[in-house]
Design a protein around this motif. Structure first.
Motif, PDB file in Angstrom:
ATOM      1  N   THR A   1     -29.283 -48.478  15.268  1.00  0.00           N
ATOM      2  CA  THR A   1     -29.161 -47.811  13.970  1.00  0.00           C
ATOM      3  C   THR A   1     -30.153 -46.662  13.876  1.00  0.00           C
ATOM      4  O   THR A   1     -31.156 -46.620  14.587  1.00  0.00           O
ATOM      5  N   TYR A   2     -29.877 -45.752  12.963  1.00  0.00           N
ATOM      6  CA  TYR A   2     -30.798 -44.657  12.675  1.00  0.00           C
ATOM      7  C   TYR A   2     -30.695 -44.357  11.181  1.00  0.00           C
ATOM      8  O   TYR A   2     -29.591 -44.137  10.659  1.00  0.00           O
ATOM      9  N   LYS A   3     -31.826 -44.412  10.510  1.00  0.00           N
ATOM     10  CA  LYS A   3     -31.888 -44.202   9.068  1.00  0.00           C
ATOM     11  C   LYS A   3     -30.929 -45.133   8.337  1.00  0.00           C
ATOM     12  O   LYS A   3     -30.250 -44.752   7.376  1.00  0.00           O
ATOM     13  N   GLY A   4     -30.832 -46.365   8.849  1.00  0.00           N
ATOM     14  CA  GLY A   4     -30.037 -47.374   8.188  1.00  0.00           C
ATOM     15  C   GLY A   4     -28.548 -47.344   8.485  1.00  0.00           C
ATOM     16  O   GLY A   4     -27.798 -48.194   7.991  1.00  0.00           O
ATOM     17  N   LEU A   5     -28.103 -46.397   9.325  1.00  0.00           N
ATOM     18  CA  LEU A   5     -26.682 -46.277   9.652  1.00  0.00           C
ATOM     19  C   LEU A   5     -26.468 -46.519  11.151  1.00  0.00           C
ATOM     20  O   LEU A   5     -27.341 -46.208  11.965  1.00  0.00           O
ATOM     21  N   PRO A   6     -25.320 -47.057  11.547  1.00  0.00           N
ATOM     22  CA  PRO A   6     -25.098 -47.405  12.956  1.00  0.00           C
ATOM     23  C   PRO A   6     -24.886 -46.190  13.853  1.00  0.00           C
ATOM     24  O   PRO A   6     -24.311 -45.183  13.443  1.00  0.00           O
ATOM     25  N   VAL A   7     -25.380 -46.309  15.083  1.00  0.00           N
ATOM     26  CA  VAL A   7     -25.107 -45.311  16.130  1.00  0.00           C
ATOM     27  C   VAL A   7     -23.931 -45.847  16.928  1.00  0.00           C
ATOM     28  O   VAL A   7     -24.045 -46.874  17.609  1.00  0.00           O
ATOM     29  N   ARG A   8     -22.766 -45.183  16.859  1.00  0.00           N
ATOM     30  CA  ARG A   8     -21.536 -45.754  17.383  1.00  0.00           C
ATOM     31  C   ARG A   8     -20.976 -45.067  18.631  1.00  0.00           C
ATOM     32  O   ARG A   8     -20.486 -45.729  19.535  1.00  0.00           O
ATOM     33  N   LYS A   9     -21.054 -43.736  18.666  1.00  0.00           N
ATOM     34  CA  LYS A   9     -20.274 -43.023  19.670  1.00  0.00           C
ATOM     35  C   LYS A   9     -21.132 -42.126  20.556  1.00  0.00           C
ATOM     36  O   LYS A   9     -22.083 -41.510  20.097  1.00  0.00           O
ATOM     37  N   ILE A  10     -20.770 -42.065  21.833  1.00  0.00           N
ATOM     38  CA  ILE A  10     -21.383 -41.139  22.796  1.00  0.00           C
ATOM     39  C   ILE A  10     -20.310 -40.152  23.205  1.00  0.00           C
ATOM     40  O   ILE A  10     -19.292 -40.525  23.793  1.00  0.00           O
ATOM     41  N   TYR A  11     -20.531 -38.879  22.894  1.00  0.00           N
ATOM     42  CA  TYR A  11     -19.496 -37.868  23.079  1.00  0.00           C
ATOM     43  C   TYR A  11     -19.433 -37.387  24.527  1.00  0.00           C
ATOM     44  O   TYR A  11     -20.332 -37.640  25.335  1.00  0.00           O
ATOM     45  N   THR A  12     -18.359 -36.663  24.840  1.00  0.00           N
ATOM     46  CA  THR A  12     -18.084 -36.213  26.207  1.00  0.00           C
ATOM     47  C   THR A  12     -19.261 -35.511  26.860  1.00  0.00           C
ATOM     48  O   THR A  12     -19.600 -35.779  28.013  1.00  0.00           O
ATOM     49  N   SER A  13     -19.909 -34.609  26.151  1.00  0.00           N
ATOM     50  CA  SER A  13     -20.976 -33.798  26.741  1.00  0.00           C
ATOM     51  C   SER A  13     -22.370 -34.309  26.390  1.00  0.00           C
ATOM     52  O   SER A  13     -23.351 -33.573  26.524  1.00  0.00           O
ATOM     53  N   ALA A  14     -22.477 -35.565  25.973  1.00  0.00           N
ATOM     54  CA  ALA A  14     -23.764 -36.097  25.508  1.00  0.00           C
ATOM     55  C   ALA A  14     -24.855 -35.995  26.573  1.00  0.00           C
ATOM     56  O   ALA A  14     -25.992 -35.639  26.287  1.00  0.00           O
ATOM     57  N   PHE A  15     -24.524 -36.333  27.819  1.00  0.00           N
ATOM     58  CA  PHE A  15     -25.527 -36.311  28.887  1.00  0.00           C
ATOM     59  C   PHE A  15     -25.075 -35.451  30.058  1.00  0.00           C
ATOM     60  O   PHE A  15     -25.536 -35.640  31.178  1.00  0.00           O
ATOM     61  N   PHE A  16     -24.196 -34.499  29.814  1.00  0.00           N
ATOM     62  CA  PHE A  16     -23.631 -33.708  30.892  1.00  0.00           C
ATOM     63  C   PHE A  16     -24.728 -32.964  31.655  1.00  0.00           C
ATOM     64  O   PHE A  16     -25.481 -32.190  31.089  1.00  0.00           O
ATOM     65  N   GLU A  17     -24.821 -33.246  32.967  1.00  0.00           N
ATOM     66  CA  GLU A  17     -25.781 -32.596  33.864  1.00  0.00           C
ATOM     67  C   GLU A  17     -27.231 -32.765  33.400  1.00  0.00           C
ATOM     68  O   GLU A  17     -28.039 -31.840  33.464  1.00  0.00           O
ATOM     69  N   CYS A  18     -27.572 -33.966  32.926  1.00  0.00           N
ATOM     70  CA  CYS A  18     -28.980 -34.307  32.664  1.00  0.00           C
ATOM     71  C   CYS A  18     -29.592 -34.752  33.988  1.00  0.00           C
ATOM     72  O   CYS A  18     -29.524 -35.935  34.353  1.00  0.00           O
ATOM     73  N   ASP A  19     -30.151 -33.817  34.713  1.00  0.00           N
ATOM     74  CA  ASP A  19     -30.552 -34.042  36.101  1.00  0.00           C
ATOM     75  C   ASP A  19     -31.696 -35.048  36.258  1.00  0.00           C
ATOM     76  O   ASP A  19     -31.853 -35.631  37.330  1.00  0.00           O
ATOM     77  N   MET A  20     -32.509 -35.250  35.209  1.00  0.00           N
ATOM     78  CA  MET A  20     -33.699 -36.084  35.344  1.00  0.00           C
ATOM     79  C   MET A  20     -33.456 -37.545  34.991  1.00  0.00           C
ATOM     80  O   MET A  20     -34.194 -38.419  35.441  1.00  0.00           O
ATOM     81  N   MET A  21     -32.450 -37.838  34.197  1.00  0.00           N
ATOM     82  CA  MET A  21     -32.261 -39.202  33.697  1.00  0.00           C
ATOM     83  C   MET A  21     -31.898 -40.166  34.817  1.00  0.00           C
ATOM     84  O   MET A  21     -30.948 -39.955  35.558  1.00  0.00           O
ATOM     85  N   GLU A  22     -32.667 -41.251  34.942  1.00  0.00           N
ATOM     86  CA  GLU A  22     -32.453 -42.251  35.989  1.00  0.00           C
ATOM     87  C   GLU A  22     -31.819 -43.530  35.466  1.00  0.00           C
ATOM     88  O   GLU A  22     -31.131 -44.233  36.214  1.00  0.00           O
ATOM     89  N   GLU A  23     -32.058 -43.852  34.204  1.00  0.00           N
ATOM     90  CA  GLU A  23     -31.468 -45.063  33.648  1.00  0.00           C
ATOM     91  C   GLU A  23     -31.291 -44.906  32.143  1.00  0.00           C
ATOM     92  O   GLU A  23     -32.047 -44.181  31.490  1.00  0.00           O
ATOM     93  N   ILE A  24     -30.261 -45.593  31.638  1.00  0.00           N
ATOM     94  CA  ILE A  24     -29.985 -45.526  30.207  1.00  0.00           C
ATOM     95  C   ILE A  24     -29.629 -46.920  29.714  1.00  0.00           C
ATOM     96  O   ILE A  24     -28.970 -47.699  30.413  1.00  0.00           O
ATOM     97  N   TYR A  25     -30.111 -47.246  28.517  1.00  0.00           N
ATOM     98  CA  TYR A  25     -29.854 -48.530  27.875  1.00  0.00           C
ATOM     99  C   TYR A  25     -28.963 -48.280  26.658  1.00  0.00           C
ATOM    100  O   TYR A  25     -29.340 -47.530  25.752  1.00  0.00           O
ATOM    101  N   LEU A  26     -27.794 -48.924  26.624  1.00  0.00           N
ATOM    102  CA  LEU A  26     -26.862 -48.773  25.509  1.00  0.00           C
ATOM    103  C   LEU A  26     -26.977 -49.984  24.588  1.00  0.00           C
ATOM    104  O   LEU A  26     -26.927 -51.130  25.042  1.00  0.00           O
ATOM    105  N   SER A  27     -27.113 -49.734  23.303  1.00  0.00           N
ATOM    106  CA  SER A  27     -27.315 -50.801  22.332  1.00  0.00           C
ATOM    107  C   SER A  27     -26.010 -51.531  22.029  1.00  0.00           C
ATOM    108  O   SER A  27     -24.924 -51.116  22.433  1.00  0.00           O
TER     109      SER A  27
END
Length: 297
Positions: free
Chosen positions: A44-70
């Motif tokens: 959640t963020y500011k009391g509202l749910p985080v629901r969707k990850i869009y097409t270009s959310a992490f496009f070509e994020c060269d440094m990211m090694e791991e991600i945790y999805l809630s």
């Protein structure tokens, strides 16, 4: 840990690290704006749910090694939000998530019927798609330089594409497959076992690299096409070493937002060579730039 090493998104204002959209009382994430190696998506963020990850959310994020999805994530757009994440080794999903799960760092739908993402930096050479998978989504296998063999079991019906897996040598498509998007830049591929259900139909059409070559003014007798250069620094360096040995016209593709960095790399590796940049071919804003790299930069 230092912020440039790890970003705990649940402790940061999301608008600082994402383009954030509030739609119908829930948040959609797009355009990650940080070089963190680890990302944790909050429920959640500011009391509202985080629901969707869009097409270009992490496009070509060269440094990211791991991600945790809630547990709150209900939608990950199928057109590869993790495509181009060349350092991504594993994806974790909260066990309470009702829509997705992670097995050995690979992302699936909760029921196991869809394979959504095989991380680009996952180093295993052989991957056996689990029994029960029916669909391999677009960009599920994208830009992995390690995997050499993919075994797809009977029961898989749709394989949208296998792209830029430059070490891939063999793959088996079983009789159950009725839709296949093809291979793109899998340059080491030697052995493809196809079922009788898949009909291969060649369709002639426009080819950007040929159009660019014939209008470039450069030697057209022989040429070498290298596609998109690797994002990984070591692999990119190795590719330039290959190019240095060529005595032909060299053609590569590059995205507009990366062209300056690529030109600088070419200048460093090959010197101030004469090049032609072709863009928007056959369209209203078609343009050819014919200069030395130093003049362009």
């Amino acid at each position: 840990k230092e912020e440039n090493l790890t970003l705990y998104a649940k402790w940061k204002p999301l608008e600082e690290v994402f383009e954030l959209f509030l739609i119908n009382g829930e948040y959609r994430l797009d355009r990650f704006k940080n070089n963190a190696k680890t990302v944790i998506i909050p429920s959640t963020y500011k009391g509202l749910p985080v629901r969707k990850i869009y097409t270009s959310a992490f496009f070509e994020c060269d440094m990211m090694e791991e991600i945790y999805l809630s547990s709150s994530i209900t939608s990950i757009f199928k057109r590869g939000p993790f495509s181009g994440c060349s350092s991504l080794k594993r994806i974790f999903v909260d066990e309470g998530n009702l829509n997705f799960k992670s097995v050995d760092g690979v992302l699936y739908s909760k029921d196991g019927k869809a394979l959504t993402c095989y991380p680009a930096a996952k180093t295993e050479k052989v991957f056996d798609v689990p029994q029960g998978v029916e669909i391999i989504h677009e960009y599920a296998f994208w830009n992995n330089p390690y995997i050499t063999s993919i075994n797809i079991p009977d029961g898989v019906k749709e394989v949208y594409d296998i792209s830029r897996c430059t070490a891939l040598e063999s793959i088996t498509l079983p009789n159950s497959v009725t839709k296949f998007g093809g291979f793109h830049s899998c340059i080491a591929l030697k052995n493809v076992t196809l079922s009788n259900n898949i009909e291969i139909i060649p369709i002639p059409g426009a080819c950007a690299l040929i159009n660019a070559l014939i209008c470039s003014g450069m030697d057209t007798k022989e040429f070498a096409f290298y596609g998109f250069l690797p994002l990984n620094k070591k692999l990119r360096k190795n590719k330039f070493e290959e190019i240095k040995k060529e005595n032909k016209t060299i053609i590569i593709y590059e995205a507009p937002h990366k062209i300056n960095n690529t030109l600088k790399d070419i200048l460093d590796e090959l010197g101030d060579v004469n090049i032609v940049i072709a863009r928007e071919l056959t369209k209203i804003h078609e343009e050819f730039i014919r200069k030395n790299i130093d003049e362009i930069l």
